[in-house]
Design an enzyme around this catalytic site. Structure first.
Site, PDB file in Angstrom:
ATOM      1  N   GLN A   1       4.678  17.094 -27.242  1.00  0.00           N
ATOM      2  CA  GLN A   1       5.041  15.686 -27.426  1.00  0.00           C
ATOM      3  C   GLN A   1       5.245  15.372 -28.907  1.00  0.00           C
ATOM      4  OE1 GLN A   1       5.342  13.064 -24.856  1.00  0.00           O
ATOM      5  NE2 GLN A   1       6.396  12.236 -26.636  1.00  0.00           N
TER       6      GLN A   1
ATOM      7  N   CYS B   1       4.450   7.899 -26.131  1.00  0.00           N
ATOM      8  CA  CYS B   1       4.730   9.117 -25.361  1.00  0.00           C
ATOM      9  C   CYS B   1       4.970   8.827 -23.886  1.00  0.00           C
ATOM     10  CB  CYS B   1       3.591  10.124 -25.533  1.00  0.00           C
ATOM     11  SG  CYS B   1       2.028   9.605 -24.800  1.00  0.00           S
TER      12      CYS B   1
ATOM     13  N   HIS C   1      -1.595  17.496 -27.431  1.00  0.00           N
ATOM     14  CA  HIS C   1      -0.316  17.390 -26.707  1.00  0.00           C
ATOM     15  C   HIS C   1       0.802  17.770 -27.692  1.00  0.00           C
ATOM     16  CE1 HIS C   1       2.412  16.455 -23.663  1.00  0.00           C
ATOM     17  NE2 HIS C   1       2.307  15.152 -23.564  1.00  0.00           N
TER      18      HIS C   1
ATOM     19  N   ARG D   1      -0.601  22.537 -18.080  1.00  0.00           N
ATOM     20  CA  ARG D   1      -1.236  21.237 -18.338  1.00  0.00           C
ATOM     21  C   ARG D   1      -2.611  21.302 -17.691  1.00  0.00           C
ATOM     22  NH1 ARG D   1       1.155  15.206 -17.924  1.00  0.00           N
ATOM     23  NH2 ARG D   1       1.874  15.927 -19.947  1.00  0.00           N
TER      24      ARG D   1
ATOM     25  N   ASP E   1      -0.941   4.988 -27.560  1.00  0.00           N
ATOM     26  CA  ASP E   1      -1.003   5.744 -26.302  1.00  0.00           C
ATOM     27  C   ASP E   1      -1.943   4.972 -25.380  1.00  0.00           C
ATOM     28  OD1 ASP E   1      -0.866   7.772 -24.386  1.00  0.00           O
ATOM     29  OD2 ASP E   1      -2.303   9.077 -25.393  1.00  0.00           O
TER      30      ASP E   1
ATOM     31  N   ARG F   1      12.033  15.098 -25.073  1.00  0.00           N
ATOM     32  CA  ARG F   1      11.144  16.144 -24.549  1.00  0.00           C
ATOM     33  C   ARG F   1      11.992  17.351 -24.110  1.00  0.00           C
ATOM     34  NH1 ARG F   1       6.033  14.860 -22.677  1.00  0.00           N
ATOM     35  NH2 ARG F   1       5.930  17.101 -22.296  1.00  0.00           N
TER      36      ARG F   1
HETATM   37  N1  NVA Z   1      -3.442  10.620 -23.610  1.00  0.00           N
HETATM   38  C1  NVA Z   1      -2.694  10.653 -22.377  1.00  0.00           C
HETATM   39  C2  NVA Z   1      -1.330  11.201 -22.628  1.00  0.00           C
HETATM   40  C3  NVA Z   1      -0.432  11.200 -21.415  1.00  0.00           C
HETATM   41  C4  NVA Z   1       0.897  11.848 -21.667  1.00  0.00           C
HETATM   42  C5  NVA Z   1      -3.443  11.469 -21.342  1.00  0.00           C
HETATM   43  O1  NVA Z   1      -3.992  12.516 -21.687  1.00  0.00           O
HETATM   44  O2  NVA Z   1      -3.491  11.050 -20.181  1.00  0.00           O
HETATM   45  N1   CP Z   2       4.317  12.008 -22.175  1.00  0.00           N
HETATM   46  C1   CP Z   2       4.051  12.823 -21.144  1.00  0.00           C
HETATM   47  O1   CP Z   2       3.546  13.950 -21.312  1.00  0.00           O
HETATM   48  O2   CP Z   2       4.390  12.336 -19.933  1.00  0.00           O
HETATM   49  P1   CP Z   2       4.005  12.937 -18.508  1.00  0.00           P
HETATM   50  O3   CP Z   2       2.496  12.788 -18.357  1.00  0.00           O
HETATM   51  O4   CP Z   2       4.757  12.127 -17.521  1.00  0.00           O
HETATM   52  O5   CP Z   2       4.385  14.391 -18.467  1.00  0.00           O
END
Ligand code: NVA
Ligand code: CP
Length: 307
Positions: free
Chosen positions: A132, A262, A129, A102, A222, A290
C-alpha cells in the site's frame, strides 16, 4: 532470492527501481500494451483476512503480466484447519512462482517466507502494509508531490508503521498524530528513527492532529478499527474523538494538499464525507495504483530471483 515483507528490507534505490518499473508498466497498460513480463507464472494469494483491493489488484495484475492468480482463502485451504504455515509454504512454493499473503502476525509471514522456494509478498499483516505504501508513493508522485511533508492522523497501526519505514528510507518529512495509548509500536519507531538518521528523514510524533497537519502537503489516515480489532470498537471510537480529518483540520494544511486513504473508509469517523468526496480523485487514483505498483514489485522480485 528476495521477499517483499517490509520496506525496511530495501534500500532507497531498490524502492525507486520498483516505482520506476511500476510507472513504465502503468504507461504500457494504459496504452493497452500487455508485455508478458511474468509469462506462465502463477501467483498464489493466501488470505487470512478480508480484502477487496488487494485481491482484485494482484489477481488482475498477474493476469495482465502473462500469468495467473490463485485465490486461496484460509477458510477453504487446510491452513484454516490447522495445517502449519511451514508445511503450507513447502507445498505451495513447490507449485507456484510467487506468493502473496495477507495474515495476522508478521512472524507468520516470515515463517512462510523462510520455508518458501519462491518470493513472498506481504499483502498486509498486523505490523505492516508495504504494498500500500509503494502505491501511496507512486500516487504522491503523480499528484506532483516531489517534496512530501506527510501528516498521518489516526491509529498507530500497520499503515502508520509502513509510513514510518517509507519516510525513513526515502528521507522525507512525516508527522504522526495518534491518541494517547494508540501510538505506534515502540520497536518499529526505534528502527525507523535509526534509518532516518542516515536518510535525513524528519519524523515527529504528537497527540495533536493540528500540529501534525500544519502546512503539510499530504494528509492521510486509516480506519480506527483494523481487521482483528472488532472487539475494541467501542473504546476505540471514544479514544479517537477529535481525530476526524475534516474541513477544520484540512484548512490548516498547505493550500494544495492532497488527501490519501488506503480504504476501506469509514465516513464521519476517521474522515468526513465532505473531505472524502473533495479528494475522491486522489483516493481512487490511489486505489487503482495498487494494480500498477504491485506489478512493479512482482516484476522486480522476478528479476532478482538469483540474488
Ligand atoms: N489498518 C487496516 C488497513 C486495511 C487495508 C487493517 O489492518 O484492517
Ligand atoms: N487497502 C487495502 O488493502 O484494501 P483491501 O483490504 O480491500 O485489500
Amino acid at each position: 532470492m528476495r521477499h517483499f515483507l517490509s520496506l525496511k528490507d530495501f534500500t532507497k534505490d531498490e524502492i525507486l527501481e520498483m516505482i520506476t518499473l511500476a510507472q513504465t508498466i502503468k504507461k504500457e497498460t494504459k496504452a493497452k500494451i500487455f508485455k508478458p513480463y511474468l509469462e506462465k507464472q502463477t501467483l498464489g494469494m493466501i488470505f487470512e483476512k478480508s480484502s477487496t483491493r488487494t485481491r482484485v489488484s494482484f489477481e488482475t495484475g498477474i493476469y495482465q503480466l502473462g500469468g495467473v492468480g490463485l485465490f486461496l482463502s484460509s477458510n477453504d485451504i487446510q491452513l484454516g484447519r490447522g495445517e502449519p504455515m511451514k508445511d503450507t509454504s513447502r507445498v505451495i512454493s513447490r507449485m507456484v512462482d510467487m506468493v502473496m499473503i495477507r495474515t495476522f502476525e508478521q512472524s507468520k509471514l516470515e515463517e512462510f517466507a523462510h520455508y518458501s522456494k519462491v518470493p513472498v509478498i506481504n499483502g498486509l499483516t498486523d505490523a505492516y502494509h508495504p504494498v500500500q505504501l509503494m502505491t501511496d508513493y507512486l500516487t504522491m508522485l503523480e499528484f506532483g508531490i516531489s517534496n512530501p511533508v506527510v501528516a498521518y492522523v489516526g491509529d498507530g497501526n500497520n499503515m502508520t508503521h509502513s509510513w514510518l519505514m517509507l519516510a525513513a528510507k526515502l528521507g522525507f518529512e512525516l508527522r504522526v498524530a495518534t491518541p494517547k495509548g494508540y501510538e505506534c509500536d515502540a520497536n518499529i519507531i526505534k528502527e525507523a528513527l535509526a534509518i532516518a538518521k542516515t536518510s535525513g528523514a524528519k519524523i515527529t510524533f504528537t497527540n495533536d492532529p493540528k500540529i501534525a497537519v500544519k502546512d503539510a502537503n499530504v494528509v492521510t489516515t486509516d480506519t480506527w478499527v483494523s481487521m482483528g480489532q472488532e472487539d475494541e470498537k467501542e473504546e476505540r471510537l471514544k479514544a479517537f474523538e477529535g481525530y476526524i480529518v475534516d474541513d477544520n483540520l484540512m484548512s490548516l494544511t498547505e493550500k494544495n494538499a492532497i488527501f490519501l486513504h488506503c480504504l476501506p473508509a469509514y465516513r464521519e469517523y476517521e474522515v468526513s464525507e465532505a473531505i472524502f468526496e473533495k479528494h475522491a480523485d486522489e483516493i481512487f487514483t490511489e486505489a487503482e495504483n495498487r494494480l500498477h505498483a504491485q506489478k512493479g514489485i512482482m516484476v522486480w522480485l522476478d528479476q532478482h530471483r538469483d540474488d
